[in-house]
Write an enzyme that holds these catalytic residues in place. Sequence first.
Site, PDB file in Angstrom:
ATOM      1  N   HIS A 181       0.828  -1.208   0.000  1.00 12.06           N
ATOM      2  CA  HIS A 181       0.000   0.000   0.000  1.00 12.06           C
ATOM      3  C   HIS A 181       0.860   1.255   0.000  1.00 12.06           C
ATOM      4  O   HIS A 181       2.073   1.214   0.236  1.00 12.06           O
ATOM      5  CB  HIS A 181      -0.948   0.012   1.205  1.00 12.06           C
ATOM      6  CG  HIS A 181      -0.260   0.066   2.541  1.00 12.06           C
ATOM      7  ND1 HIS A 181       0.224   1.231   3.081  1.00 12.06           N
ATOM      8  CD2 HIS A 181       0.022  -0.911   3.435  1.00 12.06           C
ATOM      9  CE1 HIS A 181       0.763   0.977   4.260  1.00 12.06           C
ATOM     10  NE2 HIS A 181       0.665  -0.322   4.500  1.00 12.06           N
ATOM     11  N   CYS A 197       3.068  -5.271   6.610  1.00 10.30           N
ATOM     12  CA  CYS A 197       2.683  -4.717   5.312  1.00 10.30           C
ATOM     13  C   CYS A 197       3.899  -4.151   4.590  1.00 10.30           C
ATOM     14  O   CYS A 197       4.895  -3.778   5.203  1.00 10.30           O
ATOM     15  CB  CYS A 197       1.638  -3.624   5.489  1.00 10.30           C
ATOM     16  SG  CYS A 197      -0.019  -4.251   5.830  1.00 10.30           S
TER      17      CYS A 197
END
Length: 222
Positions: A181, A197
């Site tokens: 992301h 992440c």
Amino acid sequence: MRRFVVALGGLACATFALASPAAAYEIDPLTRQPLTEVLTVRVRPQNTVPTANAALPADIPGAPADPLASTVPQMTAIPRDTVPYSGPYAPGTIVVSTTERRLYLIQPGGEALRYGVGVGRPGFTWGGTQTVTMKREWPDWRPPSEMLRRRPDLPRYMKGGIENPLGARAMYLGNTIYRIHGSNEPETIGTAVSSGCIRMTNEDVTDLYSRVKVGARVVVQR
């Protein structure tokens, strides 16, 4: 000016948060390691003018012109470049090297696009193969119930936009809690800061998003 908010594992990845020191620690669902540290991350307050530390896509929702652009120091981004590649993975595969803190998108003709990324901090790195199961532009963020029980001051919902810690684009990995992301913290790219992440600058994640299809193979190397 951005204010500091203390959360577990980065707000973008935080499905699990730590309890108080007296409470039992939770276990990372992928690495099976205890979540024993609190991570300080930054979240932009809502309805503020963005600072100029990162290049942003042209489609940012409602982004005003930045009057501070000439006065805010610029962060030095890790340049995106094309490098030779002779490994075993097919074109279209994403390969993340957590030790290098780089992401490679394999291209035809023995080349790869290389991007700088932020990765999991010590104890929160992971490895394995996943697929991109979903893609979202300017994704919304809803803190999980586990976090809200411990941090009732957090917003129940954050609309997608520059303030959102998921950034401009998100690519969801398998049925895990992990994503590739964007980020409203470009200064963290090239560091180990998240709880698993893979974060990129908004400019780079927008470029990657445009090249990657749902179903793409993602190989994370520790």
